[in-house]
Write a protein that holds these residues in place. Structure first.
Motif, PDB file in Angstrom:
ATOM      1  N   ILE A   1      -2.108  -1.294  10.229  1.00  0.00           N
ATOM      2  CA  ILE A   1      -2.488   0.050   9.759  1.00  0.00           C
ATOM      3  C   ILE A   1      -2.038   1.108  10.761  1.00  0.00           C
ATOM      4  N   LEU A   2      -2.102   0.801  12.045  1.00  0.00           N
ATOM      5  CA  LEU A   2      -1.571   1.729  13.050  1.00  0.00           C
ATOM      6  C   LEU A   2      -0.084   1.968  12.814  1.00  0.00           C
ATOM      7  N   THR A   3       0.654   0.907  12.519  1.00  0.00           N
ATOM      8  CA  THR A   3       2.097   1.012  12.285  1.00  0.00           C
ATOM      9  C   THR A   3       2.394   1.846  11.048  1.00  0.00           C
ATOM     10  N   ILE A   4       1.637   1.639   9.996  1.00  0.00           N
ATOM     11  CA  ILE A   4       1.807   2.415   8.759  1.00  0.00           C
ATOM     12  C   ILE A   4       1.487   3.883   9.014  1.00  0.00           C
ATOM     13  N   LYS A   5       0.432   4.127   9.764  1.00  0.00           N
ATOM     14  CA  LYS A   5       0.024   5.505  10.074  1.00  0.00           C
ATOM     15  C   LYS A   5       1.111   6.225  10.864  1.00  0.00           C
TER      16      LYS A   5
ATOM     17  N   ALA B   1      -6.190  -2.038   4.429  1.00  0.00           N
ATOM     18  CA  ALA B   1      -5.435  -1.024   3.692  1.00  0.00           C
ATOM     19  C   ALA B   1      -6.344  -0.247   2.751  1.00  0.00           C
ATOM     20  N   LEU B   2      -7.195  -0.938   2.037  1.00  0.00           N
ATOM     21  CA  LEU B   2      -8.117  -0.267   1.119  1.00  0.00           C
ATOM     22  C   LEU B   2      -9.054   0.667   1.880  1.00  0.00           C
ATOM     23  N   ARG B   3      -9.514   0.237   3.048  1.00  0.00           N
ATOM     24  CA  ARG B   3     -10.381   1.102   3.863  1.00  0.00           C
ATOM     25  C   ARG B   3      -9.619   2.332   4.344  1.00  0.00           C
ATOM     26  N   SER B   4      -8.300   2.245   4.366  1.00  0.00           N
ATOM     27  CA  SER B   4      -7.454   3.360   4.809  1.00  0.00           C
ATOM     28  C   SER B   4      -6.947   4.199   3.640  1.00  0.00           C
ATOM     29  N   GLY B   5      -7.446   3.931   2.434  1.00  0.00           N
ATOM     30  CA  GLY B   5      -7.045   4.707   1.262  1.00  0.00           C
ATOM     31  C   GLY B   5      -5.710   4.297   0.678  1.00  0.00           C
ATOM     32  N   ILE B   6      -5.229   3.106   1.026  1.00  0.00           N
ATOM     33  CA  ILE B   6      -3.936   2.623   0.539  1.00  0.00           C
ATOM     34  C   ILE B   6      -4.144   1.727  -0.668  1.00  0.00           C
ATOM     35  N   HIS B   7      -3.418   1.998  -1.740  1.00  0.00           N
ATOM     36  CA  HIS B   7      -3.463   1.138  -2.927  1.00  0.00           C
ATOM     37  C   HIS B   7      -2.795  -0.196  -2.586  1.00  0.00           C
ATOM     38  N   VAL B   8      -3.372  -1.284  -3.047  1.00  0.00           N
ATOM     39  CA  VAL B   8      -2.881  -2.615  -2.685  1.00  0.00           C
ATOM     40  C   VAL B   8      -2.538  -3.423  -3.928  1.00  0.00           C
ATOM     41  N   SER B   9      -1.312  -3.932  -3.963  1.00  0.00           N
ATOM     42  CA  SER B   9      -0.872  -4.827  -5.035  1.00  0.00           C
ATOM     43  C   SER B   9      -0.398  -6.125  -4.392  1.00  0.00           C
ATOM     44  N   VAL B  10      -1.085  -7.203  -4.681  1.00  0.00           N
ATOM     45  CA  VAL B  10      -0.790  -8.505  -4.079  1.00  0.00           C
ATOM     46  C   VAL B  10      -0.082  -9.387  -5.096  1.00  0.00           C
ATOM     47  N   ALA B  11       1.140  -9.796  -4.780  1.00  0.00           N
ATOM     48  CA  ALA B  11       1.901 -10.698  -5.658  1.00  0.00           C
ATOM     49  C   ALA B  11       1.939 -12.084  -5.032  1.00  0.00           C
ATOM     50  N   VAL B  12       1.359 -13.053  -5.728  1.00  0.00           N
ATOM     51  CA  VAL B  12       1.366 -14.448  -5.283  1.00  0.00           C
ATOM     52  C   VAL B  12       1.925 -15.315  -6.409  1.00  0.00           C
ATOM     53  N   PRO B  13       2.528 -16.457  -6.084  1.00  0.00           N
ATOM     54  CA  PRO B  13       3.054 -17.337  -7.138  1.00  0.00           C
ATOM     55  C   PRO B  13       1.937 -17.883  -8.023  1.00  0.00           C
ATOM     56  N   ARG B  14       2.302 -18.258  -9.224  1.00  0.00           N
ATOM     57  CA  ARG B  14       1.345 -18.905 -10.121  1.00  0.00           C
ATOM     58  C   ARG B  14       0.839 -20.194  -9.473  1.00  0.00           C
TER      59      ARG B  14
ATOM     60  N   ALA C   1       4.303   5.518  10.761  1.00  0.00           N
ATOM     61  CA  ALA C   1       5.501   5.671   9.930  1.00  0.00           C
ATOM     62  C   ALA C   1       5.356   6.785   8.896  1.00  0.00           C
ATOM     63  N   PHE C   2       4.146   6.959   8.385  1.00  0.00           N
ATOM     64  CA  PHE C   2       3.952   7.902   7.272  1.00  0.00           C
ATOM     65  C   PHE C   2       3.088   9.117   7.624  1.00  0.00           C
ATOM     66  N   GLY C   3       2.426   9.075   8.764  1.00  0.00           N
ATOM     67  CA  GLY C   3       1.582  10.199   9.152  1.00  0.00           C
ATOM     68  C   GLY C   3       0.203  10.133   8.545  1.00  0.00           C
ATOM     69  N   GLU C   4       0.151   9.869   7.245  1.00  0.00           N
ATOM     70  CA  GLU C   4      -1.107   9.780   6.509  1.00  0.00           C
ATOM     71  C   GLU C   4      -1.085   8.507   5.679  1.00  0.00           C
ATOM     72  N   THR C   5      -2.215   7.843   5.597  1.00  0.00           N
ATOM     73  CA  THR C   5      -2.258   6.578   4.855  1.00  0.00           C
ATOM     74  C   THR C   5      -2.760   6.745   3.421  1.00  0.00           C
ATOM     75  N   LYS C   6      -3.622   7.689   3.211  1.00  0.00           N
ATOM     76  CA  LYS C   6      -4.258   7.837   1.898  1.00  0.00           C
ATOM     77  C   LYS C   6      -3.223   8.097   0.801  1.00  0.00           C
ATOM     78  N   GLY C   7      -3.316   7.304  -0.265  1.00  0.00           N
ATOM     79  CA  GLY C   7      -2.425   7.492  -1.408  1.00  0.00           C
ATOM     80  C   GLY C   7      -1.162   6.675  -1.380  1.00  0.00           C
ATOM     81  N   LEU C   8      -0.878   5.996  -0.254  1.00  0.00           N
ATOM     82  CA  LEU C   8       0.284   5.121  -0.190  1.00  0.00           C
ATOM     83  C   LEU C   8       0.031   3.856  -1.020  1.00  0.00           C
ATOM     84  N   LYS C   9       1.104   3.148  -1.336  1.00  0.00           N
ATOM     85  CA  LYS C   9       0.979   1.863  -2.027  1.00  0.00           C
ATOM     86  C   LYS C   9       1.571   0.768  -1.157  1.00  0.00           C
TER      87      LYS C   9
END
Length: 318
Positions: A146-150, A178-191, A152-160
């Motif tokens: 989350i520090l790295t994302i912050k 990520a969710l605690r930082s306001g970032i939308h999360v989409s997790v793709a895992v195999p069937r 890179a983008f300055g603000e975390t809220k609203g990112l995906k």
């Protein structure tokens, strides 16, 4: 024995303000460390004359360097206790080892196999336990991510954030962080692979609190569409080597490559906690200008600093 002692076991155990405080303090210590100026005695003497135990059952690069660096930053002496260095699991019980090690040290950074080992440490230790990795959680990685994302983008809220890979310890903590930082999360895992139901329940609760969306899908393309951050990790974790061929077949189509990144937002960034393998991500993506994997790796140092400050020196989290 550990009554009244606060341990860092998972991001799920933290409140949103507590987690945010850890990220902010990591950024604070990075600024001091990178300035090149001598640190204050308040920092350099905080653990003067004290041992920081590193109980490691697994190989490590970033975790070992960052933990030793953080201990020295606060004036402590790091002591590496690898699986071949002490009696743990050979001639001595987990309970006995924990009692002895915690009686002589200021804290224990534990990089172990099972989550039950972390639980045993927390139950019997007289000092704070910092979970440096187990098969269920990896909280220090989430703090640095989350520090790295912050950065890179300055603000975390609203990112995906799109996760493409296994339902492992890294995403178990990163999703909540990520969710605690306001970032939308989409997790793709195999069937055939399911996320830990406890993590899913916590994620849904945090999602309602922060307004950031959370979903689990079997479609990497769907997850990566309009994503600002694409993250993957090893498909074959330590201890799963015997299943390698089966797992690689299962993860067919999950390699992060230009086909997936073309679906992402124009400002996309790629992250990976390392070590990486070719089947997980192509060189084209891993070494691209959009990759922030090496910044991410360095930030493990500052995550360890924040953890020591909060849980060992016991500066208030929030």
């Amino acid at each position: 024995m550990s009554k009244g002692i606060k341990h860092l076991v998972s991001i799920s155990d933290l409140t949103t303000p507590e987690f945010t405080s850890l990220v902010n303090r990591a950024a604070h210590h990075k600024k001091i460390f990178k300035s090149g100026q001598p640190v204050s005695s308040e920092i350099s003497d905080a653990l003067k004359g004290k041992l920081v135990a590193m109980l490691f059952s697994k190989r490590s690069t970033r975790t070992r360097i960052s933990t030793e660096g953080a201990a020295v930053y606060f004036g402590g002496h790091p002591m590496f206790l690898g699986k071949d260095d002490i009696q743990l699991g050979v001639n001595e019980s987990f309970y006995d080892t924990t009692r002895i090690v915690s009686s002589m040290t200021s804290c224990i950074f534990a990089r172990v196999n099972s989550h039950s080992e972390i639980q045993q440490l927390c139950e019997h230790s007289s000092v704070p336990i910092i979970n440096s990795l187990c098969d269920t959680y990896h909280p220090l990685q989430a703090i640095c991510d989350i520090l790295t994302i912050k950065e890179a983008f300055g603000e975390t809220k609203g990112l995906k954030l799109a996760w493409v890979g296994d339902a492992n310890n890294v995403i178990n903590d990163l999703a909540i962080a990520a969710l605690r930082s306001g970032i939308h999360v989409s997790v793709a895992v195999p069937r055939g692979i399911e996320m830990n139901p406890t993590i899913v329940d916590v994620a849904k609760t945090v999602s309602q609190e922060t307004g950031a969306s959370f979903e689990v899908t079997n479609d990497p393309k769907s997850a990566c569409t309009d994503a600002n951050i694409i993250v993957t990790d090893t498909f074959v974790s330590m201890g799963e080597e015997a299943q390698k061929q089966i797992k690689l077949q299962q993860f067919s189509g999950f390699q992060v490559n230009s086909e997936l990144t073309k679906l992402a937002a124009p400002n996309w960034k790629f992250m990976h906690c390392l070590p990486r393998h070719q089947e997980e991500v192509t060189d084209e993506v891993f070494y691209s200008n959009n990759s922030i994997v090496f910044e991410e790796g360095e930030n493990r140092l500052y995550a360890a600093m924040a953890a020591i400050e909060a849980f060992v020196i016991k500066k208030e989290l929030a």
